[in-house]
Enzyme design. Structure first.
Site, PDB file in Angstrom:
ATOM      1  CE1 TYR A 185       0.313   1.034   4.552  1.00 19.01           C
ATOM      2  CE2 TYR A 185       0.155  -1.353   4.485  1.00 19.01           C
ATOM      3  CZ  TYR A 185       0.478  -0.191   5.162  1.00 19.01           C
ATOM      4  OH  TYR A 185       0.947  -0.268   6.445  1.00 19.01           O
TER       5      TYR A 185
ATOM      6  CG  ASP B 121      -0.527  -8.220   9.414  1.00 15.61           C
ATOM      7  OD1 ASP B 121      -0.222  -7.311   8.636  1.00 15.61           O
ATOM      8  OD2 ASP B 121      -1.514  -8.137  10.176  1.00 15.61           O
TER       9      ASP B 121
ATOM     10  CG  HIS C 213      -6.629  -9.126  10.533  1.00 14.68           C
ATOM     11  ND1 HIS C 213      -5.472  -9.700  11.014  1.00 14.68           N
ATOM     12  CD2 HIS C 213      -6.241  -8.011   9.843  1.00 14.68           C
ATOM     13  CE1 HIS C 213      -4.430  -8.949  10.656  1.00 14.68           C
ATOM     14  NE2 HIS C 213      -4.868  -7.934   9.936  1.00 14.68           N
TER      15      HIS C 213
ATOM     16  NE  ARG D  18      -9.783   0.584   9.591  1.00 17.49           N
ATOM     17  CZ  ARG D  18      -8.470   0.455   9.375  1.00 17.49           C
ATOM     18  NH1 ARG D  18      -7.784   1.440   8.861  1.00 17.49           N
ATOM     19  NH2 ARG D  18      -7.855  -0.679   9.693  1.00 17.49           N
TER      20      ARG D  18
END
Ligand SMILES: [Zn+2]
Length: 459
Positions: free
Chosen positions: A122, A324, A273, A210
């Site tokens: 990202y 992660d 998750h 979100r």
């Protein structure tokens, strides 16, 4: 010769003896034969041979900050204060530093039994938030790192547009992540030929509910489908209780329920998750065929909560593991933490077994390979013809394993080896990458990692 013989190997149906494996020049298994004799000239694995484990969730640059956020910054420290520190780190990163950290990390992963990685990528833009001259600059840094290390790659460029539910504008700390939907689809188009050439799979990761508004989610999924209708799709979901509360305040629904009602979730999807689901969400999400992307050591490190594995598997849910944030990089340790979370939650032992497999470590390794392969969108589903020749060979001379039978060696590897690593060798696509527990470029990779981290901490 593209062949290897193992006295004990973990096949999709369980442990088998005297297994002869052969593969083609692409590194795909063409033969997996149990009860075979070892042909003259074919090498024999030193110990029990396992299918390589896919790491289904990675943010490579975060390995550079492992160990740096283990102090109290607020009275009640949480995921959200950790995230602030992560943003400060992400804002400084250069392409060379990202490649240095990722190369060091991927070598570590191989030595730790992960043979492929899904990179949830990202940080896209330059430090001022503007695109690089080559818009794919940082993605290419990750691709080079994976190629140099020899680890398999599923690249998941991340769509990130807002800082909260309901279209809240992004914060200045998020400026390197932000992309419009058309820019994301162009990036995928740009990366596709290079991924194909490298044997990497290209997918997409809408960051979270979100960070991606409903309209953008719909558009990007349609655009992706037009490019590659079977591409893997990963999303962070229901990791934190606050995220669930914010989603309910915004939509009246919990995140997983909202996603299932508004997106075509199916076996292409990996729900990363999915820690906080109610019974209905467990049942419905498992039934879609999506993989639950569990990251047990990170979820513990960040205080996320505990995924209810039996509830998921009772609905025939598929799962795999990822490291992660890389607070820890070890395939066995992820499985151990996952099982121990279940034991602590239920006050039981030996929870993550299957009907066919009462050995916990054997059952978990097989399930994590199966789910990890599906989430990777690559042919990584274990020791069977057509799948990639990715192997992890345990070290039968290690004191923790010596003298045990093969299933007990795997149990000892997962539950009794602690921070020792009884791995003899690791193969990816039929090529030996780790020998005697060590990657051929270990020293170089470690030095590059340390140098990049030192720069990031002093600049
Ligand atoms: Zn993540």
């Amino acid at each position: 010769m593209n062949a290897l013989f193992a006295a004990n190997a973990l096949l999709p149906e369980g442990w088998a003896k005297d297994v002869l494996m052969g593969w083609d020049t692409q590194g795909r298994l063409t033969q997996v034969q149990a009860g075979a004799a070892r042909p003259e000239g074919v090498a024999q694995a030193a110990g029990p041979l396992l299918p390589g484990l896919p790491n289904l969730h990675s943010h490579a640059f975060q390995r550079g900050m492992a160990g740096l956020t283990e102090y109290r910054a607020e009275a009640e420290d949480s995921f959200w204060s950790w995230r602030e520190l992560m943003y400060r780190f992400a804002l400084r990163l250069t392409p060379a530093q990202l490649e240095g950290i990722a190369f060091g990390l991927y070598v570590e992963m191989l030595e730790a039994g992960f043979t492929s990685v899904c990179e949830f990528h990202y940080v896209h833009h330059d430090t001022d938030g503007r695109p690089y001259a080559d818009d794919a600059e940082l993605a290419r840094a990750l691709m080079r790192a994976a190629q140099r290390a020899g680890i398999g790659l599923t690249l998941l460029p991340v769509l990130y547009q807002t800082s909260g539910f309901g279209g809240t504008a992004p914060s200045p700390g998020q400026r390197r992540f932000i992309r419009r939907t058309d820019s994301m689809l162009r990036l995928l188009d740009t990366l596709r030929p290079d991924c194909d050439a490298q044997g990497a799979r290209l997918g997409l990761a809408p960051h979270s509910l979100r960070a991606v508004p409903p309209e953008a989610l719909r558009e990007v999924l349609e655009g992706l489908r037009a490019q590659d209708a079977t591409a893997p799709i990963h999303i962070h979901i229901a990791e934190q209780v606050k995220e669930v509360a914010d989603c309910i305040a915004w939509s009246g629904q919990r995140p997983v329920a909202w996603l299932l009602d508004h997106a075509p979730v199916d076996a292409r999807w990996c729900l990363v998750h999915a820690t906080h689901m109610d019974a209905d969400e467990y049942r419905r999400a498992a039934a879609t065929g999506a993989v639950a992307g569990l990251c047990p050591t990170t979820e513990a490190n960040l205080g996320d909560g505990i995924f209810d594995l039996p509830q998921w598997t009772s609905g025939r849910g598929t799962w795999g593991v990822g490291s992660d944030s890389h607070a820890c990089v070890d395939a066995a340790e992820e499985l151990q933490m996952l099982e121990y979370g279940q034991r602590l939650l239920r006050r039981q032992r030996n929870v993550a077994t299957t009907a066919a497999q009462p050995q916990v470590a054997t059952a978990m390794w097989g399930e994590a390979v199966h789910g990890g392969a599906q989430a990777s969108g690559r042919a990584l589903a274990g020791l069977a013809p057509g799948q990639q020749a990715d192997f992890v060979v345990l070290d039968p001379a290690h004191p923790v394993l010596a003298g045990l039978d093969a299933p007990a060696m795997l149990s000892a590897h997962v539950f009794a080896a602690g921070r020792q690593r009884p791995i003899d060798s690791v193969w990816v696509a039929g090529r030996l990458r780790v020998q005697g527990g060590r990657h051929a470029q270990q020293a170089q990779a470690a030095a590059g990692f340390v140098q990049a981290r030192r720069q990031l901490l002093t600049d």
